[in-house]
Scaffold this active site. Structure first.
Site, PDB file in Angstrom:
ATOM      1  N   MET A   1       0.850  -1.201   0.000  1.00  0.00           N
ATOM      2  CA  MET A   1       0.000   0.000   0.000  1.00  0.00           C
ATOM      3  C   MET A   1       0.885   1.250   0.000  1.00  0.00           C
ATOM      4  O   MET A   1       0.429   2.338   0.352  1.00  0.00           O
ATOM      5  CB  MET A   1      -0.939  -0.009   1.198  1.00  0.00           C
ATOM      6  N   GLY A   2       2.155   1.091  -0.359  1.00  0.00           N
ATOM      7  CA  GLY A   2       3.057   2.240  -0.430  1.00  0.00           C
ATOM      8  C   GLY A   2       3.580   2.639   0.934  1.00  0.00           C
ATOM      9  O   GLY A   2       3.576   1.835   1.871  1.00  0.00           O
TER      10      GLY A   2
ATOM     11  N   HIS B   1       9.005   1.231   3.502  1.00  0.00           N
ATOM     12  CA  HIS B   1      10.111   1.281   4.457  1.00  0.00           C
ATOM     13  C   HIS B   1      10.989   0.064   4.213  1.00  0.00           C
ATOM     14  O   HIS B   1      10.736  -0.734   3.296  1.00  0.00           O
ATOM     15  CB  HIS B   1       9.575   1.347   5.890  1.00  0.00           C
TER      16      HIS B   1
ATOM     17  N   HIS C   1       9.405  -3.328   3.480  1.00  0.00           N
ATOM     18  CA  HIS C   1       8.969  -3.574   2.094  1.00  0.00           C
ATOM     19  C   HIS C   1      10.180  -3.879   1.206  1.00  0.00           C
ATOM     20  O   HIS C   1      10.121  -4.737   0.325  1.00  0.00           O
ATOM     21  CB  HIS C   1       8.271  -2.338   1.516  1.00  0.00           C
TER      22      HIS C   1
ATOM     23  N   SER D   1       4.273   1.108   8.346  1.00  0.00           N
ATOM     24  CA  SER D   1       3.974   2.438   7.802  1.00  0.00           C
ATOM     25  C   SER D   1       3.271   3.289   8.856  1.00  0.00           C
ATOM     26  O   SER D   1       3.286   4.515   8.777  1.00  0.00           O
ATOM     27  CB  SER D   1       3.081   2.309   6.567  1.00  0.00           C
ATOM     28  N   ARG D   2       2.637   2.631   9.835  1.00  0.00           N
ATOM     29  CA  ARG D   2       1.895   3.391  10.856  1.00  0.00           C
ATOM     30  C   ARG D   2       2.800   3.889  11.984  1.00  0.00           C
ATOM     31  O   ARG D   2       2.343   4.673  12.817  1.00  0.00           O
ATOM     32  CB  ARG D   2       0.760   2.535  11.428  1.00  0.00           C
TER      33      ARG D   2
END
Ligand code: PAF
Length: 279
Positions: free
Chosen positions: A30-31, A34, A37, A186-187
């Site tokens: 989902m982009g 980091h 990924h 990502s969060r």
């Protein structure tokens, strides 16, 4: 690296490569990429000639009160990272392209996806499996690479691939962590400084539970208690779950066994983080 935003375009480009005999691996994301990924991309490069990465913030997997609107969208810097890491193709479709108006069909997740994340985020796994099934049909990869951090997602995707006969090899990659053990996510960018410090307790609790198992505790509640006690020391941590499960179907085993996992979801200062550890 080529970027495609349309289904017809990516199909045409991959069709040509496949005719030349290329093995294709897909890394769905989902982009907001980091190092976690990038580890998936490195793993994909080892098993395929062509690495296709999708970036799509999938509305179907977010609940009405979740962070779909504020989920980080960083396409330009993501594309630069992908090019640096040797990805061959970026597929970045629009919402309209992926979920056309009037679309009626979704994937029903296996029953075990209704517990843990599925219980707290109703509809989440149906959304994940539907978009992953669509990506598999669009890209037709030989292999697809997913991180172990989202362990219930990984188990659900494996079940879908088996049950619906997708000819795709699923490859799982270890979670990448900060130096202090926090799983990359990502969060994590939502965490302020005190919450960021607190968040390390999740990994500490998981390690404590695994240490208890390694020192001979096989009673499920005993293993869980060794970790829960660490989380309970900080009243600002709000634990959604901290449970030992069988990794293939998220059932709770009668005794803890090597190969089981402990899964955790904890809210830290308004941000919900998940992690797990393998026994
Ligand atoms: O793990 C993720 O980033 C997403 O759930 C996935 C697999 C890309 C589906 O949207």
């Amino acid at each position: 690296m080529f970027t495609e935003t349309g289904i017809a375009g990516i199909r045409a480009r991959l069709g040509d490569l496949r005719t030349q005999g290329a093995r294709v691996a897909l890394v769905p994301t989902m982009g907001a990429l980091h190092d976690g990924h990038l580890a998936l991309i490195d793993a994909a490069r080892k098993i395929a000639d062509v690495v296709a990465v999708s970036i799509f913030v999938n509305p179907l997997q977010f609940g009405p009160n979740e962070d779909f609107a504020r989920y980080p969208r960083t396409l330009e810097s993501d594309a630069a990272k992908l090019a640096e890491h040797g990805a061959s193709l970026l597929f970045a479709p629009s919402g309209g392209e992926m979920h056309a108006e009037g679309s009626r069909t979704t994937v029903t997740p296996p029953a075990f996806a209704a517990s843990f994340e599925g219980a707290i985020r109703p509809g989440h796994f149906a959304g994940v499996l539907t978009v992953v099934a669509k990506l598999f049909n669009i890209v037709r990869p030989d292999a697809a690479v997913f991180g172990r951090k989202d362990l219930q997602q990984l188990a659900s995707i494996r079940a879908m691939v088996t049950d619906l006969n997708f000819p795709v090899e699923i490859v799982a990659v270890e979670t990448v962590r900060e130096r202090d053990g926090l799983a990359l996510s990502s969060r994590n960018r939502y965490l302020d400084e005190p919450s960021r410090r607190r968040a390390t307790r999740i990994r500490d609790a998981l390690v404590a539970a695994r240490t208890a198992f390694e020192s001979g505790v096989t009673d499920v509640s005993g293993v869980e208690a060794a970790g829960r006690v660490i989380l309970a020391q900080d009243g600002a941590l709000d634990v959604d779950y901290f449970n030992l499960v069988r990794e293939s179907d998220f059932e709770i085993p009668s005794v803890a066994t090597t190969g089981d996992s402990i899964v955790a979801a904890v809210k830290v200062g308004g941000t919900r983080l998940i992690d797990n550890i393998l026994l």
